[in-house]
Design a protein around this motif. Sequence first.
Motif, PDB file in Angstrom:
ATOM      1  N   GLY A 272       0.786  -1.223   0.000  1.00 57.84           N
ATOM      2  CA  GLY A 272       0.000   0.000   0.000  1.00 57.84           C
ATOM      3  C   GLY A 272       0.819   1.273   0.000  1.00 57.84           C
ATOM      4  O   GLY A 272       0.273   2.357  -0.056  1.00 57.84           O
ATOM      5  N   GLY A 273       2.111   1.181   0.063  1.00 53.04           N
ATOM      6  CA  GLY A 273       2.927   2.390   0.125  1.00 53.04           C
ATOM      7  C   GLY A 273       4.254   2.178  -0.562  1.00 53.04           C
ATOM      8  O   GLY A 273       4.442   1.241  -1.332  1.00 53.04           O
ATOM      9  N   PHE A 274       5.174   3.065  -0.278  1.00 57.08           N
ATOM     10  CA  PHE A 274       6.473   3.002  -0.937  1.00 57.08           C
ATOM     11  C   PHE A 274       7.550   2.384  -0.060  1.00 57.08           C
ATOM     12  O   PHE A 274       8.681   2.216  -0.497  1.00 57.08           O
ATOM     13  N   GLY A 275       7.206   2.043   1.160  1.00 60.37           N
ATOM     14  CA  GLY A 275       8.194   1.511   2.088  1.00 60.37           C
ATOM     15  C   GLY A 275       8.438   0.029   1.916  1.00 60.37           C
ATOM     16  O   GLY A 275       7.658  -0.703   1.304  1.00 60.37           O
ATOM     17  N   THR A 276       9.534  -0.439   2.475  1.00 54.91           N
ATOM     18  CA  THR A 276       9.865  -1.865   2.385  1.00 54.91           C
ATOM     19  C   THR A 276       8.901  -2.706   3.210  1.00 54.91           C
ATOM     20  O   THR A 276       8.659  -3.866   2.883  1.00 54.91           O
ATOM     21  N   PHE A 277       8.346  -2.135   4.268  1.00 54.75           N
ATOM     22  CA  PHE A 277       7.405  -2.882   5.098  1.00 54.75           C
ATOM     23  C   PHE A 277       6.172  -3.276   4.293  1.00 54.75           C
ATOM     24  O   PHE A 277       5.702  -4.411   4.365  1.00 54.75           O
ATOM     25  N   ASP A 278       5.625  -2.338   3.507  1.00 55.62           N
ATOM     26  CA  ASP A 278       4.437  -2.626   2.708  1.00 55.62           C
ATOM     27  C   ASP A 278       4.721  -3.690   1.654  1.00 55.62           C
ATOM     28  O   ASP A 278       3.917  -4.594   1.426  1.00 55.62           O
ATOM     29  N   GLY A 279       5.860  -3.590   0.999  1.00 55.70           N
ATOM     30  CA  GLY A 279       6.235  -4.581  -0.011  1.00 55.70           C
ATOM     31  C   GLY A 279       6.446  -5.953   0.597  1.00 55.70           C
ATOM     32  O   GLY A 279       6.044  -6.968   0.033  1.00 55.70           O
ATOM     33  N   ALA A 280       7.067  -5.987   1.780  1.00 54.69           N
ATOM     34  CA  ALA A 280       7.307  -7.260   2.459  1.00 54.69           C
ATOM     35  C   ALA A 280       5.990  -7.900   2.893  1.00 54.69           C
ATOM     36  O   ALA A 280       5.796  -9.109   2.771  1.00 54.69           O
ATOM     37  N   ALA A 281       5.060  -7.083   3.392  1.00 48.00           N
ATOM     38  CA  ALA A 281       3.766  -7.612   3.812  1.00 48.00           C
ATOM     39  C   ALA A 281       3.010  -8.199   2.623  1.00 48.00           C
ATOM     40  O   ALA A 281       2.411  -9.273   2.724  1.00 48.00           O
ATOM     41  N   ALA A 282       3.049  -7.526   1.482  1.00 52.16           N
ATOM     42  CA  ALA A 282       2.383  -8.039   0.279  1.00 52.16           C
ATOM     43  C   ALA A 282       3.032  -9.332  -0.192  1.00 52.16           C
ATOM     44  O   ALA A 282       2.344 -10.274  -0.581  1.00 52.16           O
ATOM     45  N   ALA A 283       4.345  -9.402  -0.160  1.00 56.42           N
ATOM     46  CA  ALA A 283       5.050 -10.610  -0.580  1.00 56.42           C
ATOM     47  C   ALA A 283       4.727 -11.784   0.326  1.00 56.42           C
ATOM     48  O   ALA A 283       4.508 -12.913  -0.141  1.00 56.42           O
ATOM     49  N   LEU A 284       4.688 -11.557   1.630  1.00 60.16           N
ATOM     50  CA  LEU A 284       4.347 -12.629   2.562  1.00 60.16           C
ATOM     51  C   LEU A 284       2.917 -13.085   2.398  1.00 60.16           C
ATOM     52  O   LEU A 284       2.613 -14.275   2.495  1.00 60.16           O
ATOM     53  N   PHE A 285       2.019 -12.141   2.128  1.00 58.53           N
ATOM     54  CA  PHE A 285       0.626 -12.511   1.884  1.00 58.53           C
ATOM     55  C   PHE A 285       0.522 -13.392   0.639  1.00 58.53           C
ATOM     56  O   PHE A 285      -0.143 -14.433   0.642  1.00 58.53           O
TER      57      PHE A 285
END
Length: 75
Positions: free
Chosen positions: A58-71
């Motif tokens: 949902g954003g530009f941070g690594t946390f958002d990308g990591a959460a999407a990848a884990l999902f």
Amino acid sequence: MSHIRTSKLIEDLRERIAHLGGRPARESVVLPFGVPDIDCHLPGGGLVCGTIHEIAGGGFGTFDGAAAALFAAGT
């Protein structure tokens, strides 16, 4: 307008459009999350099986990308 009413309206419109094309409305098999707060926002109450879905952070941070990848990985 609430999301539940909007979802029902969209489902009704899809059925009417399919009927105009001379085809009966196709029943889709869905995979619900089992979380009512999420499922009520998805067409048919879950992810439609046999289709492609995009999963993005949902954003530009690594946390958002990591959460999407884990999902997407199912972990």
